[in-house]
Design an enzyme around this catalytic site. Sequence first.
Site, mmCIF file in Angstrom:
data_model
loop_
_atom_site.group_PDB
_atom_site.id
_atom_site.type_symbol
_atom_site.label_atom_id
_atom_site.label_comp_id
_atom_site.label_asym_id
_atom_site.label_seq_id
_atom_site.Cartn_x
_atom_site.Cartn_y
_atom_site.Cartn_z
ATOM 1 N N ASN A 1 0.809 -1.222 0.000
ATOM 2 C CA ASN A 1 0.000 0.000 0.000
ATOM 3 C C ASN A 1 0.843 1.274 0.000
ATOM 4 O O ASN A 1 0.584 2.198 -0.778
ATOM 5 C CB ASN A 1 -0.961 -0.007 1.201
ATOM 6 C CG ASN A 1 -1.904 -1.191 1.149
ATOM 7 O OD1 ASN A 1 -1.975 -1.876 0.130
ATOM 8 N ND2 ASN A 1 -2.615 -1.441 2.236
ATOM 9 N N THR B 1 -16.281 37.062 -32.214
ATOM 10 C CA THR B 1 -17.055 36.634 -31.049
ATOM 11 C C THR B 1 -18.271 35.950 -31.648
ATOM 12 O O THR B 1 -18.747 36.350 -32.729
ATOM 13 C CB THR B 1 -17.501 37.814 -30.152
ATOM 14 O OG1 THR B 1 -18.391 38.644 -30.899
ATOM 15 C CG2 THR B 1 -16.316 38.641 -29.657
ATOM 16 N N HIS B 2 -18.744 34.899 -31.016
ATOM 17 C CA HIS B 2 -19.860 34.096 -31.544
ATOM 18 C C HIS B 2 -19.547 33.557 -32.947
ATOM 19 O O HIS B 2 -20.459 33.316 -33.734
ATOM 20 C CB HIS B 2 -21.166 34.906 -31.607
ATOM 21 C CG HIS B 2 -21.463 35.683 -30.366
ATOM 22 N ND1 HIS B 2 -22.241 35.187 -29.344
ATOM 23 C CD2 HIS B 2 -21.060 36.921 -29.964
ATOM 24 C CE1 HIS B 2 -22.324 36.100 -28.369
ATOM 25 N NE2 HIS B 2 -21.601 37.146 -28.716
ATOM 26 N N SER C 1 -8.448 11.129 -48.628
ATOM 27 C CA SER C 1 -9.684 10.356 -48.642
ATOM 28 C C SER C 1 -9.514 9.143 -49.553
ATOM 29 O O SER C 1 -8.808 9.211 -50.560
ATOM 30 C CB SER C 1 -10.816 11.244 -49.162
ATOM 31 O OG SER C 1 -11.854 10.455 -49.702
ATOM 32 N N LYS D 1 -9.196 15.493 -51.574
ATOM 33 C CA LYS D 1 -9.284 15.829 -50.144
ATOM 34 C C LYS D 1 -7.950 15.883 -49.425
ATOM 35 O O LYS D 1 -7.059 15.077 -49.669
ATOM 36 C CB LYS D 1 -10.186 14.807 -49.421
ATOM 37 C CG LYS D 1 -11.657 14.905 -49.760
ATOM 38 C CD LYS D 1 -12.293 16.222 -49.303
ATOM 39 C CE LYS D 1 -12.368 16.353 -47.814
ATOM 40 N NZ LYS D 1 -13.443 15.687 -47.167
ATOM 41 N N GLU E 1 -8.014 17.138 -35.736
ATOM 42 C CA GLU E 1 -9.299 16.531 -35.350
ATOM 43 C C GLU E 1 -9.113 15.487 -34.249
ATOM 44 O O GLU E 1 -9.946 15.351 -33.352
ATOM 45 C CB GLU E 1 -9.965 15.886 -36.565
ATOM 46 C CG GLU E 1 -10.545 16.906 -37.536
ATOM 47 C CD GLU E 1 -11.011 16.254 -38.828
ATOM 48 O OE1 GLU E 1 -11.808 15.306 -38.768
ATOM 49 O OE2 GLU E 1 -10.564 16.687 -39.900
ATOM 50 N N TYR F 1 -6.396 2.089 2.458
ATOM 51 C CA TYR F 1 -6.284 1.536 1.105
ATOM 52 C C TYR F 1 -7.487 0.667 0.767
ATOM 53 O O TYR F 1 -7.994 -0.080 1.609
ATOM 54 C CB TYR F 1 -4.999 0.698 0.958
ATOM 55 C CG TYR F 1 -4.877 0.085 -0.429
ATOM 56 C CD1 TYR F 1 -4.370 0.823 -1.498
ATOM 57 C CD2 TYR F 1 -5.318 -1.217 -0.681
ATOM 58 C CE1 TYR F 1 -4.293 0.281 -2.771
ATOM 59 C CE2 TYR F 1 -5.244 -1.766 -1.952
ATOM 60 C CZ TYR F 1 -4.736 -1.016 -2.994
ATOM 61 O OH TYR F 1 -4.666 -1.546 -4.257
ATOM 62 N N LYS G 1 -4.364 3.470 -12.334
ATOM 63 C CA LYS G 1 -3.210 3.307 -13.233
ATOM 64 C C LYS G 1 -3.573 3.603 -14.688
ATOM 65 O O LYS G 1 -2.954 4.438 -15.335
ATOM 66 C CB LYS G 1 -2.650 1.884 -13.153
ATOM 67 C CG LYS G 1 -2.456 1.322 -11.760
ATOM 68 C CD LYS G 1 -1.291 1.952 -11.045
ATOM 69 C CE LYS G 1 -1.164 1.427 -9.638
ATOM 70 N NZ LYS G 1 -2.393 1.514 -8.815
HETATM 71 N N1 ARG Z 1 -1.710 -3.582 -7.396
HETATM 72 C C1 ARG Z 1 -2.143 -2.786 -6.290
HETATM 73 C C2 ARG Z 1 -2.525 -1.390 -6.770
HETATM 74 O O1 ARG Z 1 -2.181 -1.051 -7.842
HETATM 75 C C3 ARG Z 1 -1.051 -2.666 -5.308
HETATM 76 C C4 ARG Z 1 -1.491 -2.559 -3.892
HETATM 77 C C5 ARG Z 1 -2.121 -3.795 -3.493
HETATM 78 N N2 ARG Z 1 -2.327 -3.828 -2.097
HETATM 79 C C6 ARG Z 1 -3.059 -4.774 -1.541
HETATM 80 N N3 ARG Z 1 -3.180 -4.735 -0.284
HETATM 81 N N4 ARG Z 1 -3.662 -5.685 -2.255
HETATM 82 O O2 ARG Z 1 -3.187 -0.647 -6.096
#
Ligand code: ARG
Length: 444
Positions: A115, A159-160, A281, A287, A294, A321, A329
């Site tokens: 953690n 503007t607009h 295109s 084109k 975009e 935690y 992630k």
């Molecule tokens: N893979 C977990 C995460 O990304 C790591 C921490 C996991 N901790 C646990 N007590 N299971 O958050």
Amino acid sequence: MADAYQTHLWGGRFKEDEDAWMERFNGDNCATAWLIEPDVQGSVAHVEMQVECGMLTLQEGQILKEGLAGILADYKAGALPYTSDYEDVHTFVELNLIRRVGDVGKKLHTARSRNDQVNTDMKLFVRDTGRGVAGRLAHFCATLEQVAAKYPCIMPGYTHLQRAQVVTLKYHLLAYKEMMERDRRRIGNALNLLDQCPLGCGALAGTTHPIDREFTAQRLGFSGPCKNFLDGVSDRDYVIEMTGAYAMTMMHLSRMAEELVLWSSAEFGFITLDDRYTTGSSIMPQKKNADGAELVRGRTGHVYGNLLTLLTMMKGLPLAYNKDMQEDKEAYYSSWQIVSDSIEGMDRMIATMTPHPEAMAAAVKKGFLNATEVADYLVKKGMPFRDAHGLVGRMVLYCEEKGKAIEDLTDEELAGFSPLLEPDVRSAIDYDAILHMGNKKEML
Ligand code: ARG
């Protein structure tokens, strides 16, 4: 049951193996390999601290550090792949360390939890990538300044999306530079706030070992350790904040992208985008589409979505935690990639585009962009502004019917609207001259 510690960092209290679904659903499916490097970095600091505090011998520390460096090198060389056999990167690094250096590897995790470990890894990654994005923004600001300096030419300001008053291309580009500058500072604020090291918070309640949190914090380049263990392991504000800064940057880039799309259309014709940032295109041979711009506009939505993912992920979590946090992630990584790529692309598109000052000047001539200055001229001759506004409005209506610009009216026509409108009004409302009056000089 198989020896769980061959494949996991836990298992002693379980009678049954994980169900295949649990294994698949719980793992990160190799999506976070990019955390391996910060994980090793954090682990090395943790080992050095253990040596410093007498929890490991110097020799043990050396073996562990060499093992960790070897794992990172082998991973980078492709000799040690991170596969879905591992629950997460922490498992990958620790199990491979044990395989590589033997029993001493089992000492690595003393006084540490995944953690505080994962939050340290993420802070290192967010810090590093945040700095990278700030660097790209600084480069883009320099590009905007360089291109702006070359084009103090007049163009319609809107503007607009209706032609409003004359501005310069230079000034228009510098408006975006201001936005990018604020974005860079927003990232700086987020970096300041994340500057506390979670290592040593343990799972949630510190440790009974005689550790030195100042030491690891300093080794990893933080100004100090997190103040509260519970907060230290469960704070993801910095991920949200950095993603928020990226979302704001994307909003700015998307506005700019929209202008590049508009300006490069035949309807505007203000710029030609370099071929390298456009595509064609499959059916229409003529084109040339502004796909680069975009896509910057289009990908903005992903970053907004990621920000909402992160905010929602955190909103109901009790201290400390919770596994929900693993979901930060992907949301962060994808936001970082998109913003980083988008800044780079916009930088190149702006640096290589060809502006067409003649087309911009021609657009300025149509649409009464000097109507406000006619009113200003009358005000300077004593007419109250609101009356001048009404009078010029009637002049515009007249000109529209006659298909004329205000500066094309004859002396008689001008005098017919007001005796105050003398021939010298023409020089007072000349587009180039306007830009030398009052604070408008700043746009040159
Ligand atoms: N893979 C977990 C995460 O990304 C790591 C921490 C996991 N901790 C646990 N007590 N299971 O958050």
